[in-house]
Design a protein around this motif. Structure first.
Motif, PDB file in Angstrom:
ATOM      1  N   LEU A  20       0.829  -1.206   0.000  1.00  0.00           N
ATOM      2  CA  LEU A  20       0.000   0.000   0.000  1.00  0.00           C
ATOM      3  C   LEU A  20       0.870   1.265   0.000  1.00  0.00           C
ATOM      4  CD1 LEU A  20      -3.101   0.389   0.103  1.00  0.00           C
ATOM      5  CD2 LEU A  20      -2.829   0.905   2.536  1.00  0.00           C
ATOM      6  N   CYS A  21       1.905   1.246   0.840  1.00  0.00           N
ATOM      7  CA  CYS A  21       2.807   2.405   0.906  1.00  0.00           C
ATOM      8  C   CYS A  21       3.551   2.566  -0.413  1.00  0.00           C
ATOM      9  CB  CYS A  21       3.810   2.244   2.048  1.00  0.00           C
ATOM     10  SG  CYS A  21       3.055   2.394   3.663  1.00  0.00           S
ATOM     11  N   THR A  22       3.882   1.443  -1.053  1.00  0.00           N
ATOM     12  CA  THR A  22       4.588   1.531  -2.344  1.00  0.00           C
ATOM     13  C   THR A  22       3.682   2.138  -3.407  1.00  0.00           C
ATOM     14  OG1 THR A  22       5.840  -0.431  -1.715  1.00  0.00           O
ATOM     15  CG2 THR A  22       5.929   0.198  -4.025  1.00  0.00           C
ATOM     16  N   LEU A  23       2.409   1.774  -3.371  1.00  0.00           N
ATOM     17  CA  LEU A  23       1.475   2.383  -4.330  1.00  0.00           C
ATOM     18  C   LEU A  23       1.388   3.897  -4.099  1.00  0.00           C
ATOM     19  CD1 LEU A  23      -0.523   1.951  -6.655  1.00  0.00           C
ATOM     20  CD2 LEU A  23      -2.313   1.606  -4.953  1.00  0.00           C
ATOM     21  N   MET A  24       1.368   4.269  -2.820  1.00  0.00           N
ATOM     22  CA  MET A  24       1.340   5.698  -2.479  1.00  0.00           C
ATOM     23  C   MET A  24       2.617   6.384  -3.010  1.00  0.00           C
ATOM     24  SD  MET A  24       0.505   7.296   1.227  1.00  0.00           S
ATOM     25  CE  MET A  24       2.046   6.988   2.049  1.00  0.00           C
ATOM     26  N   LEU A  25       3.731   5.676  -2.890  1.00  0.00           N
ATOM     27  CA  LEU A  25       5.006   6.217  -3.385  1.00  0.00           C
ATOM     28  C   LEU A  25       4.961   6.417  -4.906  1.00  0.00           C
ATOM     29  CD1 LEU A  25       7.961   6.973  -2.842  1.00  0.00           C
ATOM     30  CD2 LEU A  25       8.545   4.558  -2.967  1.00  0.00           C
ATOM     31  N   VAL A  26       4.349   5.459  -5.600  1.00  0.00           N
ATOM     32  CA  VAL A  26       4.216   5.566  -7.063  1.00  0.00           C
ATOM     33  C   VAL A  26       3.359   6.795  -7.406  1.00  0.00           C
ATOM     34  CG1 VAL A  26       3.189   4.471  -9.103  1.00  0.00           C
ATOM     35  CG2 VAL A  26       4.582   3.110  -7.541  1.00  0.00           C
ATOM     36  N   VAL A  27       2.291   6.987  -6.646  1.00  0.00           N
ATOM     37  CA  VAL A  27       1.405   8.141  -6.884  1.00  0.00           C
ATOM     38  C   VAL A  27       2.179   9.448  -6.689  1.00  0.00           C
ATOM     39  CG1 VAL A  27      -0.589   9.398  -5.973  1.00  0.00           C
ATOM     40  CG2 VAL A  27      -0.743   6.935  -6.354  1.00  0.00           C
ATOM     41  N   VAL A  28       2.906   9.533  -5.590  1.00  0.00           N
ATOM     42  CA  VAL A  28       3.653  10.780  -5.318  1.00  0.00           C
ATOM     43  C   VAL A  28       4.775  10.964  -6.346  1.00  0.00           C
ATOM     44  CG1 VAL A  28       4.983  12.065  -3.595  1.00  0.00           C
ATOM     45  CG2 VAL A  28       3.023  10.724  -2.881  1.00  0.00           C
ATOM     46  N   GLY A  29       5.389   9.853  -6.761  1.00  0.00           N
ATOM     47  CA  GLY A  29       6.400   9.941  -7.824  1.00  0.00           C
ATOM     48  C   GLY A  29       5.794  10.484  -9.109  1.00  0.00           C
ATOM     49  N   GLY A  30       4.572  10.036  -9.412  1.00  0.00           N
ATOM     50  CA  GLY A  30       3.860  10.553 -10.584  1.00  0.00           C
ATOM     51  C   GLY A  30       3.575  12.034 -10.448  1.00  0.00           C
TER      52      GLY A  30
END
Lengths: 297, 243
Positions: A20-30
């Motif tokens: 879940l945190c990794t998905l959040m990281l992908v979102v913020v990276g985007g």
């Protein structure tokens, strides 16, 4: 042999949290890329020479991305140590190490792209590895679940409609498509390559899902995984079209426009979900589908 | 004797540039030097520039009493175009022109670069200052000169940067405030100008000769025209852009 494996709820929940945190990281990276904030913090690993710079303008996104990345890195270390301490499956322990190596590489690529002023090849590798790392965390969450350890509902693979190979091709194509998207986003290639790739990937996924729905409909887990992948894929196509249209509409904009940022970031996030769900389907196919001649074994 | 020449239309690619440090020192005889002057006209409907949304950094927003509009295209009230960089592209004898001792200035004020477009001579210092109460990063997106990206906190020491090769033109950006953009032309020689509030320009101290003069606008691109400058004379040239 399978009976020896113990379900560890804590480890599974931790793996879910990591995914879940990794998905959040992908979102913020985007968000960092879409907001043109990639170079707002010129130094690395510190930010403006500090651990905590003022979170203003683009710094909010870039330093926020770094903070979440640090957290995900730490969570991955905990996950790897936890797996090595309690997990009896050696391959899963190795997967934990692979995840850690991936997140370390990802951090280095992130630093490198800032210090080298966003060369397209480093940025593209950073964006693609992010998606692969997310899928790895999802796979770990699947393998540590009670569902995985329970007796699977197996179905014999039909000779006329084999799907094992097809289920492997799908995630490979998705990775290629994500890499093309990342390359287009970092201006290495035109969007046309990514656009042309989408019907191919969508076609393979649709074909795979239809085969499962038609020929293996009695296997509920397979059917649901295929439906999930198809739904995510077509959502992704819609988001891709929307992101592209907003980019055209705001081609002359002097700053990132909220609608373009929103659609693009959702497109990046759902791209990660597409890869993860295609890998999940490949895993479920291997678990629930027995090879011809081995069904009664 | 004024000489009027109309500009030829058409855009051209990035001119070839190389360092002139090894060439003989340039010399202009003040007794024969002349002036190139002119205007940049704009035909058609002037585009309305969008208001910059500075809400992501309220300290930037507070520095503007009225909403700040993008400076990409500014058409003056006399139907001329502002922020067009004009320079002698071709025709000067190969020589090394000494860089002015005085640095050019690029300020960050109100989360906007000022000036929006300017030129310097290769080897001349560019003084970069942050007059804002917020952090900026200054990213020189040069291609021929080494690109760089550095932070500049409020009240930080001024930066002094030099560019060793001619490069016309490249942007400066700030990723903290993605609307910020300035353009810099690094020229081999001092014969350049930028159009202002009346759309005119004036390049003085030019040796007599026949020259190709180029106009560059960040949105509308490049145009060039030829002129002949007689000793102590003034040659005039006009460029016309349109929407």
């Amino acid at each position: 042999m399978a009976a020896k494996i113990i379900y560890r709820r804590g480890l599974h929940l931790w793996s879910m949290l990591l995914a879940l945190c990794t998905l959040m990281l992908v979102v913020v990276g985007g968000l960092v890329t879409s907001r043109d904030a990639g170079l707002s913090v010129p130094d690395w690993p510190l930010s403006y020479g500090k651990l905590m710079p003022p979170m203003e303008g683009g710094i909010l996104y870039e330093h926020g991305h770094r903070m979440i990345a640090t957290m995900v890195g730490m969570f991955t270390i905990v996950s790897m140590v936890w797996l090595w301490r309690v997990e009896s499956r050696k391959w899963l322990r190795i997967l934990g190490v692979i995840a850690l190596l991936a997140v370390i590489t990802q951090g280095l690529l992130g630093g490198l792209t800032v210090l080298m002023l966003l060369p397209w090849w480093v940025s593209t590798m950073h964006a693609t590895l992010a998606q692969l790392f997310f899928s790895t965390t999802v796979a770990i969450a699947i393998f540590t679940s009670s569902w995985w350890l329970a007796e699977p509902t197996t179905t014999a693979e039909q000779t006329a409609t084999p799907i094992r190979r097809l289920s492997l091709i799908a995630p490979i194509l998705v990775v290629c498509q994500l890499a093309l998207g990342a390359a287009a986003r970092h201006k290495a290639i035109g969007s046309i390559y990514h656009i042309c790739g989408s019907p191919i990937v969508a076609g393979v996924i649709l074909w795979l899902s239809l085969r499962i729905s038609v020929h293996y409909s009695e296997n509920r887990e397979l059917r649901r995984a295929a439906l999930t992948l198809t739904t995510i894929t077509f959502t992704q196509i819609f988001l891709g079209i929307a992101a592209y249209m907003t980019r055209i509409a705001y081609a002359d904009a002097v700053q990132p426009m909220p609608l373009m940022v929103t659609f693009t970031v959702f497109h990046v996030a759902v791209g990660a979900l597409t890869l993860a769900s295609s890998i999940a389907l490949a895993i479920i196919v291997r678990r629930n589908l027995t090879l011809v001649g081995a069904a009664s074994a | 004797m004024p000489l009027l020449l109309l500009a030829a239309c058409g855009s051209s690619p990035q001119p070839s540039t190389q360092s002139t440090a090894s060439l003989p020192e340039a010399h202009v005889d003040p007794a024969t030097a002349g002036t190139i002057s002119g205007r940049v006209l704009f035909e058609g409907q002037a585009p309305v520039m969008p208001v910059i949304d500075m809400a992501s950094n309220p300290q930037c927003e507070r520095q503007h009493k009225v909403p700040f509009r993008a400076e990409t295209v500014i058409v003056n009230s006399n139907k001329t175009l502002r922020n067009v960089y004009i320079h002698i592209k071709d025709g000067l004898a190969p020589a090394h022109w000494a860089a002015p001792a005085q640095p050019a200035r690029l300020d960050q004020n109100g989360c906007v670069y000022a000036p929006h477009v300017q030129g310097i001579v290769e080897g001349q210092a560019l003084e970069i200052l942050n007059s804002d109460p917020v952090n900026h990063n200054v990213h020189a997106e040069s291609q021929k000169n080494p690109a760089w990206n550095e932070s500049q906190p409020p009240r930080a020491e001024h930066k002094f940067k030099k560019f060793g090769s001619a490069e016309i033109m490249f942007p400066f950006t700030c990723s903290v405030h993605p609307w910020m953009k300035a353009w810099l032309g690094v020229s081999e020689h001092p014969f350049f100008a930028v159009t202002g509030e009346d759309g005119s320009f004036r390049i003085e101290g030019v040796p007599p000769g026949t020259y190709t003069v180029e106009a560059i606008h960040e949105k509308f691109g490049r145009k060039e025209g030829k002129l002949t400058l007689s000793p102590t004379g003034t040659a005039t040239i006009e460029f016309t852009y349109g929407s």
